[in-house]
Enzyme design. Structure first.
Site, short mmCIF file in Angstrom:
data_model
loop_
_atom_site.label_atom_id
_atom_site.label_comp_id
_atom_site.label_asym_id
_atom_site.label_seq_id
_atom_site.Cartn_x
_atom_site.Cartn_y
_atom_site.Cartn_z
CB CYS A 99 -0.89 -0.02 1.24
SG CYS A 99 -1.81 1.50 1.47
CB CYS B 235 -4.36 2.28 6.00
SG CYS B 235 -4.18 2.47 4.20
CB CYS C 217 -0.36 2.33 5.69
SG CYS C 217 -0.99 0.68 5.28
CG ASP D 246 20.23 -1.98 -13.15
OD1 ASP D 246 20.19 -3.13 -13.63
OD2 ASP D 246 20.08 -1.74 -11.94
CB CYS E 248 -4.53 -0.97 2.07
SG CYS E 248 -3.48 -1.24 3.52
#
Length: 412
Positions: free
Chosen positions: A201, A220, A204, A338, A217
């Site tokens: 999430c 929260c 949170c 990368d 979520c």
């Protein structure tokens, strides 16, 4: 300051003229479009030039990890129904390129601007947009781009309290987190195929639950907002529940999603969905993407895929096996140096396709394909790969600079 018809100060006019001269010199020297160097020079001479150029325009900003350039083109086509449009159609999406594009559109009413994710907040500050389209956020250019949660946080802070109408993808939790600081959001159910950047999430850090197409979520209560626009198969559903058919020359589900978001943006400016979607049919290819070209007597379709989410969408639209596939990967500055993102791509989706591998980092890609149990051949260049391909249209998938190399080679 001049009247409304001409917002440019003498200094700004000088900056525009100098920028255009430098851009023309760059083109004449064969160094690309010159838009970035021209914009840099112009901004050096007048640091407020972008804000001045945007002053008389109704501005739309488009930002995302994937689909920015295509969606910018679709919105620009749709808004041409309502008046002249200026746009950075070639994808130069940082402040210098944007300034250069706007400097060329003196009679325009609308500015439709693609913006690099990292520059969105600053460009929004300068251009005072009427509308901002946020499509998706996923991992990209690992050596340079901030982690996606940080990008979402930057958007959230930069757009907090914005007067712009935000048109945002309700299916991407990172985009929802970023947009929900804004007072005026239109949610579009545009879908999300790639979910690997949104399992925790953004509010949170809790674990996201994803039943069906929904998400929330459990810790929260942060959850998917209710969309008012939606992509449903081959149709866009508008806020009144009407279904409008999508007819595009561009392939794949991702482009239908781009069209749904574009229709929602067009409606903000009073262009009805039917008109917007009919105009989007004009778009055949975007900066060479999706073009079918003839090369060495063969048909090649050129497809751009810059990151794991892009590769996943691209695999969904290629011709079925045994269509031959050429893959090309570079790791130059514009790609991100990368290449570990290759391990996030599910190459088992290419099973049954004869695969030919080229590009600066062909050996990195070869190792990845070996682990995915794919049959492939490493080739020196495009010419050799095409000669080795069995019959059928050849799907050529490349990341950013590899794609530019291919376009030069096939004369596109």
């Amino acid at each position: 300051m001049a009247g409304n018809s001409d917002p440019l100060t003498p200094r700004a006019k000088l900056a525009v003229t100098a920028g255009k001269a430098v851009a023309a010199a760059s083109r004449a020297a064969g160094r690309g479009s010159g838009s970035v160097i021209g914009g840099r020079v112009a901004l050096k001479l007048d640091p407020d030039l972008l804000a001045r150029l945007a002053q008389n325009l109704d501005v739309v900003l488009v930002s995302a990890t994937n689909g920015k350039t295509t969606t910018t083109r679709l919105i620009a086509e749709a808004l041409r129904a309502a008046g002249p449009v200026v746009s950075n159609a070639l994808g130069a999406n940082m402040p210098a390129g944007i300034t250069s594009a706007l400097a060329g559109g003196s009679d325009a009413r609308y500015g439709v601007i693609e913006v690099d994710e990292k520059y969105l907040a600053g460009v929004a500050r300068d251009t005072d947009p009427k509308c901002i389209a946020l499509l998706n956020l996923s991992r990209d250019q690992l050596d340079r781009a901030a982690e996606t949660r940080m990008l979402a946080e930057n958007w959230r802070e930069g757009l907090a309290g914005s007067k712009a109408v935000i048109v945002a993808n309700a299916d991407d939790p990172l985009v929802v987190w970023a947009a929900s600081s804004s007072p005026n959001v239109i949610w579009v159910a545009a879908g999300q195929m790639w979910k690997d950047d949104a399992w925790s999430c953004p509010a949170c850090g809790g674990v996201m639950q994803r039943p069906g197409d929904d998400w929330f979520c459990g810790e929260c209560g942060f959850r998917r907002p209710t969309p008012t626009w939606a992509l449903s198969g081959d149709h866009v559903l508008d806020p009144h529940g009407s279904a409008w058919p999508i007819h595009l020359q561009l392939p794949g589900r991702a482009n239908k999603a781009n069209a749904a978001s574009s229709a929602a943006v067009a409606a903000v400016f009073g262009v009805p969905p039917q008109v917007a979607l009919e105009r989007m049919y004009q778009v055949q290819a975007v900066a060479g993407r999706y073009d079918v070209v003839q090369f060495q007597g063969r048909d090649l379709r050129l497809l751009l895929a810059k990151n794991p989410a892009g590769w996943l969408e691209t695999f969904s639209l290629i011709d079925p096996p045994p269509a031959p596939v050429i893959l090309s990967v570079n790791a130059r500055g514009a790609d991100g140096t990368d290449t570990s993102w290759l391990w996030d791509v599910d190459y088992t989706r290419l099973t049954g396709h004869p695969i030919f591998v080229i590009g600066d980092r062909k050996l990195d890609l070869a190792v990845r394909l070996e682990v995915a149990n794919q049959h492939f051949q490493v080739c020196d260049n495009l010419d050799q790969a095409v000669q080795m391909c069995p019959p059928g249209r050849i799907e050529v998938i490349a990341n950013y600079t590899a794609f530019q190399d291919l376009r030069r080679r096939v004369g596109n």
